[in-house]
Structure formats: C-alpha cells, structure tokens
Design an enzyme around this catalytic site. Structure first.
Site, PDB file in Angstrom:
ATOM      1  N   ASN A 137       0.802  -1.230   0.000  1.00  0.00           N
ATOM      2  CA  ASN A 137       0.000   0.000   0.000  1.00  0.00           C
ATOM      3  C   ASN A 137       0.837   1.283   0.000  1.00  0.00           C
ATOM      4  O   ASN A 137       0.450   2.285  -0.588  1.00  0.00           O
ATOM      5  CB  ASN A 137      -1.015  -0.005   1.148  1.00  0.00           C
ATOM      6  CG  ASN A 137      -0.390  -0.171   2.510  1.00  0.00           C
ATOM      7  OD1 ASN A 137       0.696  -0.731   2.654  1.00  0.00           O
ATOM      8  ND2 ASN A 137      -1.074   0.294   3.536  1.00  0.00           N
ATOM      9  N   LYS A 160      11.737  -8.631   1.382  1.00  0.00           N
ATOM     10  CA  LYS A 160      10.726  -9.448   0.719  1.00  0.00           C
ATOM     11  C   LYS A 160       9.500  -8.550   0.586  1.00  0.00           C
ATOM     12  O   LYS A 160       8.746  -8.361   1.540  1.00  0.00           O
ATOM     13  CB  LYS A 160      10.413 -10.705   1.537  1.00  0.00           C
ATOM     14  CG  LYS A 160       9.554 -11.742   0.783  1.00  0.00           C
ATOM     15  CD  LYS A 160       8.138 -11.292   0.591  1.00  0.00           C
ATOM     16  CE  LYS A 160       7.311 -12.282  -0.209  1.00  0.00           C
ATOM     17  NZ  LYS A 160       6.146 -11.675  -0.859  1.00  0.00           N
ATOM     18  N   HIS A 161       9.304  -7.995  -0.598  1.00  0.00           N
ATOM     19  CA  HIS A 161       8.195  -7.072  -0.803  1.00  0.00           C
ATOM     20  C   HIS A 161       6.955  -7.843  -1.258  1.00  0.00           C
ATOM     21  O   HIS A 161       7.011  -9.024  -1.590  1.00  0.00           O
ATOM     22  CB  HIS A 161       8.576  -6.037  -1.857  1.00  0.00           C
ATOM     23  CG  HIS A 161       8.056  -4.659  -1.567  1.00  0.00           C
ATOM     24  ND1 HIS A 161       6.833  -4.442  -0.969  1.00  0.00           N
ATOM     25  CD2 HIS A 161       8.574  -3.413  -1.781  1.00  0.00           C
ATOM     26  CE1 HIS A 161       6.628  -3.148  -0.825  1.00  0.00           C
ATOM     27  NE2 HIS A 161       7.673  -2.498  -1.304  1.00  0.00           N
ATOM     28  N   ALA A 162       5.810  -7.149  -1.238  1.00  0.00           N
ATOM     29  CA  ALA A 162       4.560  -7.750  -1.710  1.00  0.00           C
ATOM     30  C   ALA A 162       4.701  -8.149  -3.176  1.00  0.00           C
ATOM     31  O   ALA A 162       5.357  -7.462  -3.972  1.00  0.00           O
ATOM     32  CB  ALA A 162       3.411  -6.763  -1.536  1.00  0.00           C
ATOM     33  N   SER A 213      -0.835  -7.709   7.194  1.00  0.00           N
ATOM     34  CA  SER A 213      -2.067  -8.201   7.797  1.00  0.00           C
ATOM     35  C   SER A 213      -1.788  -8.909   9.114  1.00  0.00           C
ATOM     36  O   SER A 213      -0.658  -9.324   9.406  1.00  0.00           O
ATOM     37  CB  SER A 213      -2.760  -9.166   6.842  1.00  0.00           C
ATOM     38  OG  SER A 213      -2.007 -10.373   6.719  1.00  0.00           O
ATOM     39  N   GLU A 234       3.960  -4.235  12.508  1.00  0.00           N
ATOM     40  CA  GLU A 234       2.964  -3.165  12.355  1.00  0.00           C
ATOM     41  C   GLU A 234       1.864  -3.759  11.501  1.00  0.00           C
ATOM     42  O   GLU A 234       2.034  -3.983  10.304  1.00  0.00           O
ATOM     43  CB  GLU A 234       3.599  -1.938  11.705  1.00  0.00           C
ATOM     44  CG  GLU A 234       2.713  -0.692  11.795  1.00  0.00           C
ATOM     45  CD  GLU A 234       1.851  -0.489  10.563  1.00  0.00           C
ATOM     46  OE1 GLU A 234       0.650  -0.857  10.635  1.00  0.00           O
ATOM     47  OE2 GLU A 234       2.354   0.023   9.558  1.00  0.00           O
ATOM     48  N   LEU A 235       0.721  -4.033  12.140  1.00  0.00           N
ATOM     49  CA  LEU A 235      -0.345  -4.778  11.486  1.00  0.00           C
ATOM     50  C   LEU A 235      -1.534  -3.875  11.185  1.00  0.00           C
ATOM     51  O   LEU A 235      -1.372  -2.710  10.878  1.00  0.00           O
ATOM     52  CB  LEU A 235      -0.718  -5.977  12.357  1.00  0.00           C
ATOM     53  CG  LEU A 235       0.487  -6.855  12.766  1.00  0.00           C
ATOM     54  CD1 LEU A 235       0.057  -7.990  13.665  1.00  0.00           C
ATOM     55  CD2 LEU A 235       1.230  -7.370  11.548  1.00  0.00           C
ATOM     56  N   CYS A 268      -3.305   1.550   6.893  1.00  0.00           N
ATOM     57  CA  CYS A 268      -3.543   1.058   8.250  1.00  0.00           C
ATOM     58  C   CYS A 268      -3.939   2.195   9.186  1.00  0.00           C
ATOM     59  O   CYS A 268      -4.733   2.004  10.098  1.00  0.00           O
ATOM     60  CB  CYS A 268      -2.285   0.371   8.785  1.00  0.00           C
ATOM     61  SG  CYS A 268      -1.821  -1.101   7.863  1.00  0.00           S
TER      62      CYS A 268
END
Length: 463
Positions: A137, A160-162, A213, A234-235, A268
C-alpha cells in the site's frame, strides 16, 4: 500469488517475474552476511554519506518511481510523488540524526559505584542482516522507514516485498546499490510468501520486521519466536476519529474525508470509524457525506483524481462483503455502497458512508481497507472512549476537541499507539510509530525505531 505488476486501473498484467531460485536466495544470504561484517565497522559519517546519496538519487528520480507505484497499486500520481518526497525526507533525517540517537549512554558514577565499577556505559551495536516483509500500500515509504534507520545503525537489509509491487521492490534494491552501498548491504528478494519461513530460519538472518495483515504477522512472529529472533510488527488498524462538541466542525469534516480516503482508503492509519457526539452529529454527517460525494473517482494517473482503484479484485471483494453484510443487517448508506459506473475495467469502489452500524455486523470488528467509513452517534465522552476501544486493533486515533480536560482523558484512556488532536494521523521520521493489541508491537521511526534492531550493550569497567 504470482510475482507480477497488474495495473489495478484496468486489470491488465503489465509484467511478470520469476521468483529467485534456491541457489540465488542462498547467494543473497551469503552476500548479506559478508557485507555486514565490513559494513558494521563503518562510521556514522560514511553511512550518512551513502544514505544522502540514495536520497539525492530518489529525489531526482521521483517522477519515474511515482509512475511505477501508481501503475502497480493504483494510488493517485500526486500521492505517489508525495510518498517519494517523504522517503527523501526520512533518509536525510536519519543521516543527520542517527549518530546522536545511538550515542553511548553514561550512568552517573555514583549510581553504579556499588557494582564495583569505576565507570559504565551503554553502547548500541548493530545486530546483522534483518529481513523486512513489506506490503504494497505504501510500497516505497514502508521500506524506507525500515531501511534508513537500519542502515544508519550498521545493519544490512533483505527485502521481501509484496508480490504485486515487484518493480518498486527491484528499484529499491538498485537504488541503494547505485548510491554506493556495498554489495549485500540492501537486497531485494523476489520470492513467494511461502519461501519466507526458510529465509527467516536461516541463522544468518538475525531479526525481522513486518508491516501487513494480522495473519501475516502471526505467521512471521510464530517462526521468529520458534527461532528466538527479534521482530517488530505493524499490522492492521481500525482507527477512531472522535468529534466532540467543542470541535471546529467544518475543519473536522474536511479532514475526515482526507483521513478516510488517503491512499484510496488503503492505509492502516486511515481513520475508519467516525464517532461523533450527538450534539454535532447531524452537522458533521451532512458535511462529511457531502465531502465524500464530491470526490472524483477515476484513473490515478489523471491530475484531477482523488480516489483511484483498490489494489486488486480480492481486496474489492473483501470490502464489498463487509458492506453487504452491514446493509443486510440494517445499516444505511448515506452515500456510495457499490462499484461506480463507467469504470468497469478496474478495481474501483465508491466512497461510502455507513450509519446505523451495530456490534453484530462484521464491519464493526473488521478492518475496512478501502474508501468506506462507518459513522456512529455517541452521547458523551465515556461512550466515545468505550466505542473507540471496542476493536481488536490499536494503531492510532484522531480526536477533535478544544477542551483540554477532554484531551487529557483521551490520552489516558484510548488504547492506541498514537493520539492525534485536531488533525489526522500521519507518520513522521521524528515520531515513534506503532500500535498495541492486534495492531502489533515494537516501534518504527524516531529513536525508538533505530534502536529496535540494535544490541544495547552494557559496558562495565572496573577500577
């Protein structure tokens, strides 16, 4: 999930990437381990020179990387440019302040005399290669707010990115290399989520940080706990936006719109639950709804767009399920609540305001990751605090009041990592960032963030 750039504005696949082979991952781990041995001995002056060089490169290349971000995850182009500028600011802030933030600490001699010490001190030393598992995001900012303090502390990073922002991920690895950081100091790992556990269990990886998440956080924390490795998480967040009678209602409603739809509502720390005192509820609701209705939804590359598409089909479906469930149980949509007409090719959703939400509805408990707001009427401060805390999350909060006694109560009683008065939550390099409850643990940014991945070493010196 394939590693691919899929443009959420029209659903087309732009480019796909093969994941790294086991041998390629092993080489990057070896490079990180070797790089740390030398990089840990560099001076703050040398690290600052390199990080400032990376900031200079990013500043010059802002337009290009902003377009890549918008293509990959759909944020309005103006927001992507602003994100790059924020990263430049954070790099320079840490380059300027890291040495002071990590300066040795010296207890007063009298305080340690009974230990037999002539003097003592605390030194902050780097830990080693840190794995960063990052979300889509804010594909640049989330990484830089880890990388800048980690590199200034003398650590090295593995990203390790999305899987849906591979081009941004590769850009970041290349950026630090071109700035002059030695091979292995910061590397991008194009791997699947299923490959994270093996990397995290590798003894050369000493710690991990994750933004994402709740499920992803549980998975990484579980593995790290089994290996007894430090983590920062950090979720999710379901931040309250409280409006009391003394507030400037015009300003509160105007800010509320921005706070809800920032990053297309996929943040978030976006305000999600709007808790408004009954005395000003109608006035706020009218202005807030009008503001949401006035937003332009469309192509994120166009300058007049306020809200672009959601990042993917699954994200939109998740949002629709929450709204459908709420409406079926009696909630009312003051605006929105559906896919906009004329934008069928992308993953768009209308800015939406729901009222009449009850505790039985899923949307009361679950995070809404998109431009959907829930609007509650509260009778007094006590009900506002109770409702604000009635969530499994505790990332941040927003309160609008001019009453100092009320403000003190909110600071004391809100279960959140931040309380922002008469404004909207934002992250800043000089302020610690993180949450409580299921929003995670640990802190990023400021001195708290740079010390998370340091060994606080007690140095005792005898007579």
């Amino acid at each position: 999930m394939p590693i691919a750039t899929v443009n959420p504005a029209d659903g087309t696949t732009v480019k796909t990437f093969d994941p790294l082979s086991a041998a390629e991952v092993e080489q990057r781990l070896a490079d990180a381990d070797a790089a740390f041995r030398g990089y840990r001995t560099t001076t703050f002056e040398e690290r600052a020179r390199l990080l400032n060089a990376a900031a200079d490169l990013l500043e010059r290349e802002t337009e290009g990387v902003a377009r890549v971000m918008t293509t990959e995850m759909g944020k309005p182009l103006a927001a992507a440019r602003a994100e790059a500028a924020k990263c430049v600011k954070a790099m320079r802030w840490y380059a300027r302040n890291a040495e002071e933030l990590l300066a040795p600490e010296y207890p007063a001699p009298g305080d340690v005399a009974d230990s037999g010490a002539a003097r003592a001190e605390v030194r902050y030393r780097p830990l080693g290669p840190v794995l960063a598992v990052m979300p889509w995001n804010f594909p640049l900012w989330q990484v830089v707010r880890f990388a800048a303090p980690a590199l200034m502390a003398g650590n090295v990073g593995l990203l390790k990115h999305a899987s849906n922002v591979p081009q941004t991920a590769l850009y970041l690895g290349d950026l630090f290399h071109r700035a002059g950081f030695a091979r292995g100091c910061f590397q991008t790992l194009l791997i699947s989520s299923g490959a994270v556990e093996e990397v995290l269990r590798d003894p050369r990886v000493v710690a991990a940080t994750l933004t994402g998440s709740e499920g992803a956080g549980r998975a990484v924390a579980s593995v790290a706990g089994d290996e007894i490795k430090k983590t920062v998480l950090e979720l999710g967040g379901s931040d309250p936006f409280v409006v009391m009678p003394s507030a400037d209602i015009e300003a509160a409603a105007r800010t509320a719109v921005t706070a809800r739809v920032q990053n297309n509502g996929q943040s978030c720390i976006a305000a999600k639950r709007f808790l408004v005192h009954t005395d000003v509820f109608d006035a706020f609701a009218e202005r807030f709804t009008a503001g949401m209705l006035g937003l332009t939804v469309g192509d994120p590359m166009e300058p007049g767009t306020d809200v672009g598409p959601l990042s993917g089909a699954r994200g939109r479906e998740d949002l629709e399920e929450l709204v459908t469930d709420a409406l079926a149980q009696g909630a009312q949509a003051l605006c929105g609540g559906r896919r906009p007409q004329g934008l069928e090719q992308g993953f768009y959703y209308e800015p939406t305001v729901l009222t009449g939400v009850t505790a039985q509805m899923r949307i009361h408990r679950e995070e809404t990751f998109g431009p959907v707001a829930t609007l509650y009427r509260v009778a007094d401060l006590e009900e506002a605090v109770t409702l604000a805390n009635d969530t499994p999350f505790g990332l941040s909060s927003n309160v609008w009041t001019r009453d100092e006694c009320e403000a003190d109560r909110f600071v004391q009683d809100l279960q959140a990592g931040g309380v922002f008065f008469n404004g909207m939550t934002a992250s800043h390099p000089a302020l610690p960032f993180g949450g409580v409850k299921r929003s995670g643990y640990g802190r990023e940014l400021a001195g708290h963030g740079i010390r998370e991945f340091c060994n606080a070493t007690t140095v005792w010196r005898g007579p």
